[in-house]
Design a protein around this motif. Sequence first.
Motif, PDB file in Angstrom:
ATOM      1  N   VAL C  27       0.937  -2.084  -0.812  1.00  0.00           N
ATOM      2  CA  VAL C  27       0.873  -0.721  -0.276  1.00  0.00           C
ATOM      3  C   VAL C  27       2.050   0.088  -0.813  1.00  0.00           C
ATOM      4  CG1 VAL C  27       0.892   0.682   1.810  1.00  0.00           C
ATOM      5  CG2 VAL C  27      -0.324  -1.484   1.798  1.00  0.00           C
ATOM      6  N   ALA C  28       3.217  -0.558  -0.871  1.00  0.00           N
ATOM      7  CA  ALA C  28       4.424   0.154  -1.302  1.00  0.00           C
ATOM      8  C   ALA C  28       4.290   0.668  -2.734  1.00  0.00           C
ATOM      9  CB  ALA C  28       5.636  -0.758  -1.179  1.00  0.00           C
ATOM     10  N   VAL C  29       3.718  -0.159  -3.612  1.00  0.00           N
ATOM     11  CA  VAL C  29       3.552   0.263  -5.008  1.00  0.00           C
ATOM     12  C   VAL C  29       2.695   1.522  -5.068  1.00  0.00           C
ATOM     13  CG1 VAL C  29       2.467  -0.357  -7.204  1.00  0.00           C
ATOM     14  CG2 VAL C  29       3.914  -2.005  -6.031  1.00  0.00           C
ATOM     15  N   GLY C  30       1.587   1.507  -4.325  1.00  0.00           N
ATOM     16  CA  GLY C  30       0.698   2.668  -4.310  1.00  0.00           C
ATOM     17  C   GLY C  30       1.395   3.908  -3.777  1.00  0.00           C
ATOM     18  N   ILE C  31       2.067   3.757  -2.639  1.00  0.00           N
ATOM     19  CA  ILE C  31       2.722   4.904  -2.014  1.00  0.00           C
ATOM     20  C   ILE C  31       3.844   5.422  -2.926  1.00  0.00           C
ATOM     21  CG2 ILE C  31       4.234   5.586  -0.100  1.00  0.00           C
ATOM     22  CD1 ILE C  31       1.451   5.490   0.885  1.00  0.00           C
ATOM     23  N   GLY C 334       4.544  -0.950   4.454  1.00  0.00           N
ATOM     24  CA  GLY C 334       4.376  -0.725   3.014  1.00  0.00           C
ATOM     25  C   GLY C 334       4.664   0.721   2.665  1.00  0.00           C
ATOM     26  N   GLY C 335       4.173   1.631   3.517  1.00  0.00           N
ATOM     27  CA  GLY C 335       4.403   3.054   3.286  1.00  0.00           C
ATOM     28  C   GLY C 335       5.884   3.375   3.300  1.00  0.00           C
ATOM     29  N   LEU C 336       6.584   2.800   4.250  1.00  0.00           N
ATOM     30  CA  LEU C 336       8.024   3.053   4.380  1.00  0.00           C
ATOM     31  C   LEU C 336       8.768   2.553   3.134  1.00  0.00           C
ATOM     32  CD1 LEU C 336       9.859   4.229   6.613  1.00  0.00           C
ATOM     33  CD2 LEU C 336      10.419   1.877   7.230  1.00  0.00           C
ATOM     34  N   VAL C 337       8.467   1.308   2.754  1.00  0.00           N
ATOM     35  CA  VAL C 337       9.117   0.734   1.572  1.00  0.00           C
ATOM     36  C   VAL C 337       8.772   1.563   0.333  1.00  0.00           C
ATOM     37  CG1 VAL C 337       9.232  -1.284   0.057  1.00  0.00           C
ATOM     38  CG2 VAL C 337       9.167  -1.595   2.528  1.00  0.00           C
ATOM     39  N   LEU C 369       3.834   8.298   4.767  1.00  0.00           N
ATOM     40  CA  LEU C 369       3.795   7.396   5.916  1.00  0.00           C
ATOM     41  C   LEU C 369       2.459   7.501   6.633  1.00  0.00           C
ATOM     42  CD1 LEU C 369       7.374   7.619   7.418  1.00  0.00           C
ATOM     43  CD2 LEU C 369       6.281   5.722   6.241  1.00  0.00           C
ATOM     44  N   GLY C 370       2.025   8.754   6.840  1.00  0.00           N
ATOM     45  CA  GLY C 370       0.757   8.995   7.536  1.00  0.00           C
ATOM     46  C   GLY C 370      -0.402   8.340   6.810  1.00  0.00           C
ATOM     47  N   VAL C 371      -0.457   8.583   5.487  1.00  0.00           N
ATOM     48  CA  VAL C 371      -1.557   8.034   4.694  1.00  0.00           C
ATOM     49  C   VAL C 371      -1.556   6.518   4.768  1.00  0.00           C
ATOM     50  CG1 VAL C 371      -2.324   7.661   2.313  1.00  0.00           C
ATOM     51  CG2 VAL C 371      -1.805   9.971   3.100  1.00  0.00           C
ATOM     52  N   ALA C 372      -0.373   5.917   4.676  1.00  0.00           N
ATOM     53  CA  ALA C 372      -0.287   4.457   4.711  1.00  0.00           C
ATOM     54  C   ALA C 372      -0.832   3.926   6.032  1.00  0.00           C
ATOM     55  CB  ALA C 372       1.156   4.010   4.505  1.00  0.00           C
TER      56      ALA C 372
END
Lengths: 235, 400, 399
Positions: C27-31, C334-337, C369-372
């Motif tokens: 998730v982090a890579v995408g965000i 993931g979003g946060l990272v 963050l919201g999207v994640a």
Amino acid sequence: MIALQHIAKVYEVGGQPIYALRDLNEDIGSGEYVAIVGPSGSGKSTLLNVIGCLLRPSKGAYLFNGEDVSQFDDQALSHVRQHQIGFIFQSFHLVPRLTALGNVALPMVFAGIPSSERQIRAQEALDAVGLSDRADHRPNQLSVGQRQRVVIARAIIMQPLLLLADEPTGNLDTHSGQQIMELLESLNAKGLTMLVVTHDPKVARRANRVIVLADGQIVKRIKGEELTSGSAPFF
Amino acid sequence: MTVMDLIRFAGGAVWAHRLRSVLSLLGIAIGVGAVILLTAIGEGTRYFVLAQFTQFGTNILAINPGKTKTLGMPGVLGGTTHKLTLEDADALSRIPGVEAVVPMAMGMGRVEAEGRGRSVNVLGVTAAMPTVWRFAIGQGEFLPAGDLNRATSVAVLGPKMKRELFGDRNPLGAIIRIAGYRFRVIGVMEPKGQVLGYDLDDAVYVPVANAMRMFNLDELMEVDVAYQSATMVDRVVGAVRQILIDRHHGTEDFSITTQAAMLESLDEIMRIVTLAAVGIAGISLVVGALGIVTMMWISVGERMSEIGLLRAMGALPRQIFLIFIVESVMLSVLGGALGVCLGMLGAFALTLVLPGLPVFVDEQYLVLALLVAIGTGLLSGVGPARRAIRIDPVEALHAE
Amino acid sequence: MLIDLISLAWSALVGHRLRTILSVVGVAVGIAAVVALTALGEGARHYVIQEFTSIGSNLLSVLPGKTETTGAMPGIGGVPNDLTLQDLLALRRQIHSAQYIVPVSMGTETVSHGERRRQVAVIGSSPEFLDARELRLAQGQFLPPGDVERGAPVVVLGHITARELFPGEQPLGQVVRVGEWRMRVIGVLAEIGTQLGVKMDEVVIVPVATGMKMFNRSSLFRILVKVRSPKDLDGACEQVISILTQRHDEEDVTCITQKAVIATFSSILQTLTLVLVAIGAISLTVAGIGVMNVMLVTVSERTEEIGLLRALGATHGQILSVFLLEAVMLAGLGGLVGLLVGLGGVHLLTWMYPAVPAAAPVWAIGAALGVAMILGGIFGVVPAQRAAKLDPIMALQRR
């Protein structure tokens, strides 16, 4: 066939050496039927694993069929297991997604035996354990007794010299346990050396010879028929 | 253990957990599909743009007044130290290897005929223009050859221009007025269409001398030189530069752009844009690979006792390693194949929805995508497979 | 209750550290990709807008030639009617909303002083040009006021031009040659950089009449009109066109307001950013599928636990929310990272290449963050429903 000389197995637990086996000596001849008994933690399983070439002893020499396998590397040990030793487990260890035939044929896959030969030999082995009509069934479609028969068929498929059974009847009801023991004994009668680790005096009594383990050492060697229900403290 | 055995065994494991396998390979499929689709759009656009330019021929170069080093629009700033004149153009036509020279002046003017009028681009060119630019005459003839400096009041219409002014009637011989001057129509061009939004059919061609007089120009906007073969490009460029510098008293106050160089830089730009888009889409491939790593890792953990059993039966660590690598590659290759299908389907759907969008699926990218998928599988499998061979068989057999 | 649920979900995530980390990284890579791309796109947009507004937003330009769009370059080569100084004077007389109206002519010439020579862009204009393009003087003075039709032989040098022609010398009062013309240097511009693609530090500025004579041009390059307030822009445009149409007997000029140009560029860049972000967002979908897969495995592994929870009195809804929460936490983490990595990447980029305009807009931070978390919710629904639908007795009996 099996000669254990001053075998010891030491584990480090929290920096402290724990002896699972200590200075163990034993000879087992070809075609023998030996039961290994002893209380929990006495080192039965460790001994079985050493004899089965799954564990290398920390000290001592292990002569299997005249060769000191305690000096073998991983690859050579794998080769010994592949061709000379058959395993039977209390909890079967069947691959759930393979059929009975597929499970029986599995050891031949790793030994590089061609597929066509595998089919024939696996079917023969299933016939031998009386499961001719269950070849296409998956483990979960078989009764526990039938599962253990598949395991036995798998254990003998490579025509090993030695059969190792760890509590072969532990998960079975009395009746199928009886049948499994009879099947194993018939194999022994054909000359296959057999080692059985068990808690069950009824099973142990059937063996030619009983080795009693305690604290990683052999404390007693008796004949099977000498074992009475009175010997229960050993277990 | 043969390859077939490996595939069968690993395939059995993949098939046993269908849902999670499908989800894992879907990750790769989406990534590969996106890459395929974007390369298809990128390549399509590249070919489209290149085709737009190569239709004028590749062995030409353009000279514009003013010194610039960029692809931009030289000479737009106006006046220069020395003008680019008809005499300059004439001098260039004597360079060996030069087939034709087209001096060009351009202006915007109102063209009137039979009471109808339109404001269009009026191009002053010479008889050589159709050869150099690869334009074809549809009707009548093009401007007469002869002295560059002589003005002849004849005009050739672009097809759209002809339609607007004359409809279906024959315009040949008709008299039109361009910015107030009288011209006789002697020909109509074949339709050429639009090039990058610029309508080539909506124009009028007159002799360059007329155009310069009409728009009160004292210099040319551009001189196009066609040379015989691509191999002589450096020699021709060198000769052009030398002649013009000599004629302009030692200053290089013009720019030479060869069509080949321009195509090359356009090609380069398009490639970079495509590559950037593909790179961004490739991120999803990385995420997909992470998905496979996760699933394989979980699978190894779940199959502890199976691994112990295989080791007890005498399977070598190498064989265990291969089983998990093959499983991982299987997932990624299936994903890659599905991705290729999705990408091509997407490209096909795109041509249906947006017929104008140039889309081109290059086979080499398909092969590349599959190779990347295999590589992804190998890389994703290494971690979990190493975990599998590090498992102690004795412990694994007792793990229940 | 929510706190309990969160701690329950958290302990499950920590329990399977590696798979949690892998999913979080996905998730982090995408965000991170989306955040970085948004930052680049928005940065570029702000840069362009700033570039345009730096030369005044109350400005409109009048170009010879008629074009339909603001993008294309009108007036390649000759034009039907020249934009003349008389046109300029007419506009000055008639447009009262204008603060000032400035003529611009342009050309390239060789400027020399002694042995030193340089080919530069020459701008011909009037005194108001300084204000219209928001330039500043480093020394001396700008073009003198007076009749635009009479050009004095004076020149104002750009920062670099002055340095190149007069290294270590005082340029004021010196005479330079611009082409064939001898001109006196009366001022030097302060350093300004590039404006709308013209390197303002490398120009020379002369009176417009001088410039037109110099390039032998009868038409102006353009006329700049500065109005008093932005609301006068459209009116002034109409007025300019109607006056010049009357003078030329046809509509042959184009009027461009800064606003229109900015809007065009802004929307082009916004679309570009959106496309890039959409491509980047594909990886988020893939990450979402990964989260769903891991959650499905988790549910099947914890069948017994679910049976136990149900036996202990947990409702259908509670089981659903435990697993949904776990998925949301996984994706949210993931979003946060990803957000931190993305912002870090952008900072690193701007630190290494200060020229790159990149800045993550504030909304992108919340949106990431919201999207994640929404992603976790969407892809968590299927596994959570699977968990909630389990029959408690069957679940407990499963070995």
